[in-house]
Design a protein around this motif. Sequence first.
Motif, PDB file in Angstrom:
ATOM      1  N   ARG A  61      28.126  42.320  12.853  1.00  0.00           N
ATOM      2  CA  ARG A  61      28.149  41.133  13.710  1.00  0.00           C
ATOM      3  C   ARG A  61      27.141  40.112  13.198  1.00  0.00           C
ATOM      4  N   TRP A  62      27.371  38.860  13.592  1.00  0.00           N
ATOM      5  CA  TRP A  62      26.504  37.771  13.156  1.00  0.00           C
ATOM      6  C   TRP A  62      25.240  37.690  14.010  1.00  0.00           C
ATOM      7  N   TYR A  63      24.263  36.963  13.499  1.00  0.00           N
ATOM      8  CA  TYR A  63      23.030  36.596  14.213  1.00  0.00           C
ATOM      9  C   TYR A  63      22.168  37.797  14.577  1.00  0.00           C
ATOM     10  N   TYR A  64      22.312  38.888  13.845  1.00  0.00           N
ATOM     11  CA  TYR A  64      21.518  40.084  14.141  1.00  0.00           C
ATOM     12  C   TYR A  64      20.067  39.857  13.720  1.00  0.00           C
ATOM     13  N   PRO A 123      13.259  42.567   8.315  1.00  0.00           N
ATOM     14  CA  PRO A 123      13.898  41.840   7.212  1.00  0.00           C
ATOM     15  C   PRO A 123      14.916  40.807   7.676  1.00  0.00           C
ATOM     16  N   MET A 124      15.651  41.102   8.734  1.00  0.00           N
ATOM     17  CA  MET A 124      16.634  40.138   9.213  1.00  0.00           C
ATOM     18  C   MET A 124      15.969  38.968   9.926  1.00  0.00           C
ATOM     19  N   ARG A 125      14.843  39.196  10.572  1.00  0.00           N
ATOM     20  CA  ARG A 125      14.119  38.078  11.167  1.00  0.00           C
ATOM     21  C   ARG A 125      13.585  37.151  10.069  1.00  0.00           C
ATOM     22  N   ARG A 126      13.116  37.719   8.967  1.00  0.00           N
ATOM     23  CA  ARG A 126      12.668  36.893   7.840  1.00  0.00           C
ATOM     24  C   ARG A 126      13.837  36.125   7.235  1.00  0.00           C
ATOM     25  N   LEU A 127      14.986  36.782   7.128  1.00  0.00           N
ATOM     26  CA  LEU A 127      16.152  36.108   6.564  1.00  0.00           C
ATOM     27  C   LEU A 127      16.580  34.936   7.441  1.00  0.00           C
ATOM     28  N   HIS A 128      16.547  35.122   8.754  1.00  0.00           N
ATOM     29  CA  HIS A 128      16.909  34.026   9.643  1.00  0.00           C
ATOM     30  C   HIS A 128      15.941  32.856   9.496  1.00  0.00           C
ATOM     31  N   THR A 150      17.350  29.177   8.536  1.00  0.00           N
ATOM     32  CA  THR A 150      17.393  28.188   9.610  1.00  0.00           C
ATOM     33  C   THR A 150      16.267  27.173   9.567  1.00  0.00           C
ATOM     34  N   ARG A 151      15.179  27.445   8.843  1.00  0.00           N
ATOM     35  CA  ARG A 151      14.039  26.535   8.833  1.00  0.00           C
ATOM     36  C   ARG A 151      14.000  25.720   7.543  1.00  0.00           C
ATOM     37  N   PRO A 152      13.656  24.438   7.621  1.00  0.00           N
ATOM     38  CA  PRO A 152      13.577  23.619   6.394  1.00  0.00           C
ATOM     39  C   PRO A 152      12.637  24.211   5.359  1.00  0.00           C
ATOM     40  N   GLU A 153      11.478  24.697   5.800  1.00  0.00           N
ATOM     41  CA  GLU A 153      10.545  25.294   4.847  1.00  0.00           C
ATOM     42  C   GLU A 153      11.101  26.586   4.260  1.00  0.00           C
ATOM     43  N   GLY A 154      11.907  27.317   5.052  1.00  0.00           N
ATOM     44  CA  GLY A 154      12.549  28.523   4.545  1.00  0.00           C
ATOM     45  C   GLY A 154      13.559  28.211   3.464  1.00  0.00           C
ATOM     46  N   ARG A 155      14.314  27.144   3.658  1.00  0.00           N
ATOM     47  CA  ARG A 155      15.315  26.760   2.650  1.00  0.00           C
ATOM     48  C   ARG A 155      14.649  26.285   1.353  1.00  0.00           C
ATOM     49  N   ILE A 156      13.447  25.710   1.476  1.00  0.00           N
ATOM     50  CA  ILE A 156      12.699  25.347   0.266  1.00  0.00           C
ATOM     51  C   ILE A 156      12.298  26.610  -0.491  1.00  0.00           C
ATOM     52  N   VAL A 157      11.827  27.616   0.229  1.00  0.00           N
ATOM     53  CA  VAL A 157      11.492  28.898  -0.402  1.00  0.00           C
ATOM     54  C   VAL A 157      12.728  29.489  -1.069  1.00  0.00           C
ATOM     55  N   GLY A 158      13.864  29.417  -0.384  1.00  0.00           N
ATOM     56  CA  GLY A 158      15.107  29.937  -0.961  1.00  0.00           C
ATOM     57  C   GLY A 158      15.473  29.238  -2.247  1.00  0.00           C
ATOM     58  N   ARG A 170      18.850  54.795   5.434  1.00  0.00           N
ATOM     59  CA  ARG A 170      17.526  54.175   5.391  1.00  0.00           C
ATOM     60  C   ARG A 170      17.623  52.665   5.147  1.00  0.00           C
ATOM     61  N   ASP A 171      18.722  52.090   5.546  1.00  0.00           N
ATOM     62  CA  ASP A 171      18.914  50.649   5.386  1.00  0.00           C
ATOM     63  C   ASP A 171      17.932  49.915   6.301  1.00  0.00           C
ATOM     64  N   GLY A 172      17.060  49.105   5.709  1.00  0.00           N
ATOM     65  CA  GLY A 172      16.057  48.400   6.487  1.00  0.00           C
ATOM     66  C   GLY A 172      16.559  47.138   7.154  1.00  0.00           C
ATOM     67  N   TYR A 173      17.766  46.687   6.802  1.00  0.00           N
ATOM     68  CA  TYR A 173      18.323  45.460   7.368  1.00  0.00           C
ATOM     69  C   TYR A 173      19.233  45.742   8.555  1.00  0.00           C
ATOM     70  N   PHE A 174      20.189  46.636   8.363  1.00  0.00           N
ATOM     71  CA  PHE A 174      21.190  46.906   9.394  1.00  0.00           C
ATOM     72  C   PHE A 174      21.223  48.407   9.704  1.00  0.00           C
ATOM     73  N   PRO A 175      20.896  48.805  10.922  1.00  0.00           N
ATOM     74  CA  PRO A 175      20.934  50.231  11.274  1.00  0.00           C
ATOM     75  C   PRO A 175      22.364  50.754  11.333  1.00  0.00           C
ATOM     76  N   LEU A 176      22.471  52.050  11.592  1.00  0.00           N
ATOM     77  CA  LEU A 176      23.753  52.726  11.461  1.00  0.00           C
ATOM     78  C   LEU A 176      24.789  52.337  12.503  1.00  0.00           C
ATOM     79  N   ASP A 177      24.381  51.649  13.557  1.00  0.00           N
ATOM     80  CA  ASP A 177      25.410  51.206  14.508  1.00  0.00           C
ATOM     81  C   ASP A 177      26.338  50.163  13.886  1.00  0.00           C
ATOM     82  N   HIS A 178      25.886  49.490  12.826  1.00  0.00           N
ATOM     83  CA  HIS A 178      26.743  48.500  12.166  1.00  0.00           C
ATOM     84  C   HIS A 178      27.919  49.162  11.437  1.00  0.00           C
TER      85      HIS A 178
END
Length: 286
Positions: free
Chosen positions: A170-173, A178-183, A187-195, A234-242
């Motif tokens: 699902r989206w917006y997880y 790691p997923m909070r950092r990815l968001h 979503t942030r202008p400074e984040g897109r500069i880092v990207g 041991r996936d650090g991004y998406f747990p096994l419910d995905h």
Amino acid sequence: MTRSPKIPRLETASRAPARRFLRTADGVTIDAAHDPGANSSGHLAFVVAHGFTGDLDRPHVRRAAGVLARRGAVVTFSFRGHGASGGRSTVGDREVLDLAAAVAWARELGYTRIVTVGFSMGGSVVLRHAALHGEKWPGDGTGGPESAREREERARARTDAVVSVSAPARWYYRGTAPMRRLHWLVTRPEGRIVGRVGLRTRIHHRDWDPVPASPVECVPYIAPTPLLVVHGDRDGYFPLDHPRALAEASDGHAELWLEHGMGHAENAADDDLLTRIGDWGAAHAG
């Protein structure tokens, strides 16, 4: 099982390693490469969809392609906004068009059995691509009628088997760090500069409008195309419910591999797992 359209095979001499830019249906240029693999006269090709911030030249993508090339040809490409491809990343939305262009190129090269293999973001893209290009998907995916030309193009980009590795359901997880950092990155202008500067990934600043169907919403439309869902415990991004949600949405159609000790995506997929994925794809692509 639904068969892909009959497309004349090209001569074996045309099956040389190649690199070229493809053009998507919305006009974005996509950097792509073809490796004929161990058997240049074969019918089977794997089309590899990398994860977010990857590209076709990254070592982990090249390693995965090299293992799969033992079982068939391999087409790799860089999603929009990644590497030498044009455009900006939409983090799994318009990337379906990038994958469709790569699959269509594999068919132009004469391959009649196509397996899409996606990792993380690419794992969500192969699921959405398989649904959108399958016979069950209603209309053209936007609610409007589909022309004969659109039906032909959709059939040409259809896959014969799908492997989704480390994908979200699902989206917006935001349930893991790691997923909070990815968001923040997206979503942030400074984040897109880092990207852009640090990760060589150009990210679109606009929100999704409309929000695309999620991977778990797309899975029911994939059958009868064979589907394999792979995920590490041991996936650090998406747990096994995905992965379990994805498999459940298939109503028994999907095969689910929960890999002990595995982390996330290409970097965590060892050669043994990639070999098994290659064997599965060769056995299920018809």
